[in-house]
Design an enzyme around this catalytic site. Structure first.
Site, PDB file in Angstrom:
ATOM      1  N   ASP A  64     -24.302  68.891  35.497  1.00  0.00           N
ATOM      2  CA  ASP A  64     -24.925  69.778  36.480  1.00  0.00           C
ATOM      3  C   ASP A  64     -25.933  70.682  35.761  1.00  0.00           C
ATOM      4  OD1 ASP A  64     -25.645  71.563  38.408  1.00  0.00           O
ATOM      5  OD2 ASP A  64     -23.614  72.312  38.815  1.00  0.00           O
ATOM      6  N   TYR A 156     -37.123  76.977  48.399  1.00  0.00           N
ATOM      7  CA  TYR A 156     -37.705  75.927  47.549  1.00  0.00           C
ATOM      8  C   TYR A 156     -39.032  76.399  46.923  1.00  0.00           C
ATOM      9  CZ  TYR A 156     -39.321  71.181  46.345  1.00  0.00           C
ATOM     10  OH  TYR A 156     -39.769  70.057  45.684  1.00  0.00           O
TER      11      TYR A 156
HETATM   12  P1  NAP Z   1     -34.401  62.975  44.799  1.00  0.00           P
HETATM   13  O1  NAP Z   1     -34.856  61.585  45.130  1.00  0.00           O
HETATM   14  O2  NAP Z   1     -33.613  63.736  45.804  1.00  0.00           O
HETATM   15  O3  NAP Z   1     -33.575  62.916  43.416  1.00  0.00           O
HETATM   16  C1  NAP Z   1     -33.037  64.090  42.860  1.00  0.00           C
HETATM   17  C2  NAP Z   1     -32.382  63.776  41.524  1.00  0.00           C
HETATM   18  O4  NAP Z   1     -31.876  65.005  40.987  1.00  0.00           O
HETATM   19  C3  NAP Z   1     -31.206  62.828  41.635  1.00  0.00           C
HETATM   20  O5  NAP Z   1     -31.162  62.030  40.471  1.00  0.00           O
HETATM   21  C4  NAP Z   1     -30.007  63.785  41.665  1.00  0.00           C
HETATM   22  O6  NAP Z   1     -28.787  63.203  41.194  1.00  0.00           O
HETATM   23  C5  NAP Z   1     -30.474  64.841  40.703  1.00  0.00           C
HETATM   24  N1  NAP Z   1     -29.805  66.128  40.852  1.00  0.00           N
HETATM   25  C6  NAP Z   1     -29.653  66.873  41.980  1.00  0.00           C
HETATM   26  N2  NAP Z   1     -28.989  68.004  41.699  1.00  0.00           N
HETATM   27  C7  NAP Z   1     -28.702  67.978  40.359  1.00  0.00           C
HETATM   28  C8  NAP Z   1     -28.033  68.837  39.470  1.00  0.00           C
HETATM   29  N3  NAP Z   1     -27.508  70.003  39.881  1.00  0.00           N
HETATM   30  N4  NAP Z   1     -27.920  68.494  38.167  1.00  0.00           N
HETATM   31  C9  NAP Z   1     -28.458  67.329  37.721  1.00  0.00           C
HETATM   32  N5  NAP Z   1     -29.104  66.466  38.512  1.00  0.00           N
HETATM   33  C10 NAP Z   1     -29.226  66.788  39.819  1.00  0.00           C
HETATM   34  O7  NAP Z   1     -35.643  63.921  44.437  1.00  0.00           O
HETATM   35  P2  NAP Z   1     -37.161  63.564  44.029  1.00  0.00           P
HETATM   36  O8  NAP Z   1     -37.951  63.472  45.263  1.00  0.00           O
HETATM   37  O9  NAP Z   1     -37.183  62.434  43.060  1.00  0.00           O
HETATM   38  O10 NAP Z   1     -37.606  64.930  43.307  1.00  0.00           O
HETATM   39  C11 NAP Z   1     -37.531  65.104  41.894  1.00  0.00           C
HETATM   40  C12 NAP Z   1     -38.168  66.437  41.531  1.00  0.00           C
HETATM   41  O11 NAP Z   1     -39.529  66.467  41.986  1.00  0.00           O
HETATM   42  C13 NAP Z   1     -37.488  67.640  42.183  1.00  0.00           C
HETATM   43  O12 NAP Z   1     -37.498  68.735  41.292  1.00  0.00           O
HETATM   44  C14 NAP Z   1     -38.368  67.915  43.392  1.00  0.00           C
HETATM   45  O13 NAP Z   1     -38.265  69.254  43.805  1.00  0.00           O
HETATM   46  C15 NAP Z   1     -39.728  67.587  42.823  1.00  0.00           C
HETATM   47  N6  NAP Z   1     -40.733  67.268  43.848  1.00  0.00           N
HETATM   48  C16 NAP Z   1     -40.568  66.232  44.709  1.00  0.00           C
HETATM   49  C17 NAP Z   1     -41.547  65.981  45.658  1.00  0.00           C
HETATM   50  C18 NAP Z   1     -41.456  64.840  46.632  1.00  0.00           C
HETATM   51  O14 NAP Z   1     -42.329  64.747  47.491  1.00  0.00           O
HETATM   52  N7  NAP Z   1     -40.470  63.972  46.545  1.00  0.00           N
HETATM   53  C19 NAP Z   1     -42.676  66.790  45.723  1.00  0.00           C
HETATM   54  C20 NAP Z   1     -42.806  67.839  44.832  1.00  0.00           C
HETATM   55  C21 NAP Z   1     -41.829  68.061  43.899  1.00  0.00           C
HETATM   56  P3  NAP Z   1     -27.760  62.436  42.227  1.00  0.00           P
HETATM   57  O15 NAP Z   1     -28.427  61.126  42.562  1.00  0.00           O
HETATM   58  O16 NAP Z   1     -26.531  62.260  41.449  1.00  0.00           O
HETATM   59  O17 NAP Z   1     -27.636  63.347  43.430  1.00  0.00           O
END
Ligand code: NAP
Length: 248
Positions: A64, A156
């Site tokens: 975590d 966020y």
């Molecule tokens: P995602 O598909 O929801 O994946 C999130 C990842 O983070 C998963 O591997 C999850 O693990 C892990 N995670 C969640 N809580 C955690 C914790 N407390 N400790 C360790 N790992 C944790 O998200 P994503 O869209 O790929 O986003 C990745 C990053 O990019 C984030 O920081 C997000 O805010 C940022 N971002 C995303 C977007 C977008 O449009 N998607 C845009 C801007 C920024 P589990 O699978 O085990 O839950």
């Protein structure tokens, strides 16, 4: 030429989405990859196997990122297993969207802990290693929402704006030791995080983007590859918007 040959990277939150995309591109570029996840044991095992099949050392850790002690234990375990670390990608993140009127204190605190405090936890834990090496590249995942704000995402947006302030401060504090720290601000990247949104909302986002599409995890991973490699040796303290022109 493999840009990350011989380098070791830690990526938080790589069981799916953007983190997984980064792990894949890094492995293809020769990096050994230690990655974390929160609860997706099976996806993490599958990714570990996929990366190992590319001929690099890779290991997933359930850890975590929001927990200070777990972050320290993780770095200790990765150093014991991989010998060193050259690159830290603070990617783990969550959303708990709501209008301010309806947002609970718990949902505010949780998002700040996972998205922002995690960056402090991990950076603090790796700092000694990077100082000793007089080298290191830290990449923090912010968001366009952290730059411009977004209705319904006060928690966020605050966490992601905080990541930018933290990034610039680390760059100033550790630049003289050749430790670089940059942030990436992805726009609308189509992952499980965005799959929670309705089709109408998703189409609305796509229409508003100058490049007329959502981004892919590969789009963000390629920006990370640049910032992690020596190609960006003179780049620190910056926010790279990977958003199809959304912030123009
Ligand atoms: P995602 O598909 O929801 O994946 C999130 C990842 O983070 C998963 O591997 C999850 O693990 C892990 N995670 C969640 N809580 C955690 C914790 N407390 N400790 C360790 N790992 C944790 O998200 P994503 O869209 O790929 O986003 C990745 C990053 O990019 C984030 O920081 C997000 O805010 C940022 N971002 C995303 C977007 C977008 O449009 N998607 C845009 C801007 C920024 P589990 O699978 O085990 O839950």
């Amino acid at each position: 030429m493999k840009l990350l040959e011989g380098k070791v990277a830690i990526i938080t939150g790589a069981s799916r989405g953007i983190g997984k995309g980064i792990a894949e591109i890094f492995a293809k570029n020769g990096a050994s990859v230690a990655f974390t996840y929160s609860s997706s044991v099976e996806s993490a095992q599958a990714l570990e196997n996929e990366l190992n099949a590319l001929g690099v050392k890779a290991k997933g850790y359930q850890s975590d990122a929001a927990d200070f002690n777990q972050a320290q234990e993780l770095i200790d375990a990765v150093l014991a297993e991989f010998g060193t670390v050259d690159i830290l990608i603070n990617n783990a993140g969550i959303t708990k969207d709501n209008l301010l009127m309806r947002m609970s204190e718990a949902d505010f605190d949780k998002v700040i802990d996972v998205n922002l405090k995690s960056v402090f936890n991990m950076t603090k834990a790796i700092q000694k290693t990077f100082l000793k090496k007089r080298a290191g590249s830290i990449i923090n995942m912010s968001s366009v929402v952290g730059v411009k704000g977004n209705a319904g995402q006060t928690n966020y947006a605050a966490s992601k704006a905080g990541v930018i302030g933290f990034t610039k401060s680390v760059a100033l504090e550790l630049g003289s030791r050749n430790i670089r720290c940059n942030a990436i601000a992805p726009g609308f990247i189509e992952t499980e995080m965005t799959a929670k949104l309705s089709d109408e909302v998703v189409q609305g986002w796509r229409d508003g983007i100058p490049l007329k599409r959502g981004g892919t995890t590969e789009d963000v991973a390629n920006a990370c590859l640049f910032l992690a490699s020596d190609m960006s040796a003179y780049v620190t303290g910056q926010v790279l918007n990977v958003c199809g022109g959304m912030l123009t």
